[in-house]
Design an enzyme around this catalytic site. Structure first.
Site, short mmCIF file in Angstrom:
data_model
loop_
_atom_site.label_atom_id
_atom_site.label_comp_id
_atom_site.label_asym_id
_atom_site.label_seq_id
_atom_site.Cartn_x
_atom_site.Cartn_y
_atom_site.Cartn_z
CG ASP A 181 -0.37 -0.63 2.45
OD1 ASP A 181 0.86 -0.57 2.60
OD2 ASP A 181 -1.12 -1.20 3.25
CG ASN B 18 -9.40 -2.18 11.37
OD1 ASN B 18 -8.40 -2.79 11.00
ND2 ASN B 18 -9.82 -1.08 10.76
CG HIS C 101 -6.04 -2.79 8.46
ND1 HIS C 101 -6.14 -1.44 8.74
CD2 HIS C 101 -4.76 -3.11 8.77
CE1 HIS C 101 -4.98 -0.99 9.17
NE2 HIS C 101 -4.13 -1.99 9.21
CD GLU D 202 -8.85 0.29 7.20
OE1 GLU D 202 -8.89 -0.62 8.05
OE2 GLU D 202 -8.14 1.30 7.32
C1 F6R Z 1 1.15 -1.60 6.11
C2 F6R Z 1 0.02 -2.50 6.21
C3 F6R Z 1 -0.83 -2.55 7.42
C4 F6R Z 1 -0.02 -2.88 8.67
C5 F6R Z 1 -0.93 -2.94 9.91
C6 F6R Z 1 -0.13 -3.21 11.17
O1 F6R Z 1 1.79 -1.74 4.86
O2 F6R Z 1 -0.23 -3.19 5.28
O3 F6R Z 1 -1.83 -3.52 7.23
O4 F6R Z 1 0.61 -4.13 8.51
O5 F6R Z 1 -1.59 -1.70 10.05
O6 F6R Z 1 0.74 -2.15 11.41
P1 F6R Z 1 1.80 -2.21 12.60
O7 F6R Z 1 2.77 -3.28 12.26
O8 F6R Z 1 2.44 -0.86 12.59
O9 F6R Z 1 1.04 -2.50 13.85
#
Ligand code: F6R
Length: 236
Positions: free
Chosen positions: A67, A136, A138, A143
């Site tokens: 992303d 959540n 994702h 999402e």
């Molecule tokens: C980022 C991504 C998100 C993160 C998720 C967890 O490229 O794809 O899905 O993996 O938000 O983020 P952290 O590791 O910072 O808790």
């Protein structure tokens, strides 16, 4: 599914890196699906060490990131392109031309999404996909929703995601409200998936891996993947 429980974030990185290392050594021109955020940082540190100290060669490796924020130019310090340059790409011998993230400043975002899907097809799909998980549920920026996504798309970020990611910005109002995200279908088509999560994700991980499969918890779809390894750190 294989679940590896480890004690610390660093150990989580080492265990994940050993999987990536053997995959890269087996297939030097591998296509890696990569993630940003805090969870992959120890993995990226260990991959950089393996490159510097144990000759792990990235010269033919190709990467596709999950992303990118809409509206942040690649050189913005909080863009995911900057994150990847700082935390991994500059530390290894990857050819920058082989590193791919969506362009969040493309004039035509829909076209950018289609080009990203085409690029993945052209590369032959993703061999090993790295994932973190949001509070959540994702994965990427898929999402909670009514349907699982099936193509790269622009997503409005959920309030809890904006809040969680505000730690990287001066304040929450500076966090972009949209991102381009790889979809669930491409993630699920990866030949192997490695998900890393620390103790703060225990509750959502439990729901995602042991509860109903539902797009309201996007990570729950991973229950259907035939080669999923979850590396869970009991420490934060
Ligand atoms: C980022 C991504 C998100 C993160 C998720 C967890 O490229 O794809 O899905 O993996 O938000 O983020 P952290 O590791 O910072 O808790």
């Amino acid at each position: 599914m294989t679940l590896r429980t480890v004690k610390t974030h660093d150990e989580m990185g080492r265990v994940a890196a050993s999987i990536f290392e053997s995959e890269i050594r087996n297939k030097p021109d591998i296509v890696l699906g990569l993630a940003t955020g805090s969870s992959p940082i120890p993995l990226y540190k260990e991959l950089a060490r393996l490159h510097k100290e144990e000759n792990l060669d990235f010269s033919k490796v190709k990467t596709i990131n999950l992303d990118e924020y809409v509206g942040l130019p690649p050189e913005h310090p909080q863009s995911y392109r900057s994150f990847m340059n700082v935390n991994l790409f500059r530390e290894i011998n990857i050819d920058p031309i082989n590193t791919h993230l969506p362009n969040g400043t493309a004039a035509d975002l829909k076209k950018e999404c289609r080009l990203y899907d085409e690029l993945i097809e052209k590369l032959g799909g993703i061999d090993v996909q790295l994932l973190g998980i949001g509070y959540n549920g994702h994965i990427g920026f898929n999402e909670p929703d009514d349907l699982f996504s099936n193509q790269t798309h622009v997503v409005p970020l959920a309030c809890e995601t904006i809040e969680a990611n505000s730690r990287f910005f001066a304040d929450a109002s500076e966090v972009p409200k949209e991102a381009i995200s790889l979809d669930v279908r491409h993630i699920m088509q990866a030949r192997k998936i490695v998900l890393v999560a620390n103790a703060s994700k225990r509750e959502i991980l439990n729901k995602a891996l042991c509860g109903d499969i539902t797009p309201k918890i996007p990570a729950s779809v991973l229950q259907l993947h035939r080669d999923l390894t979850v590396i869970f750190s009991e420490g934060e």
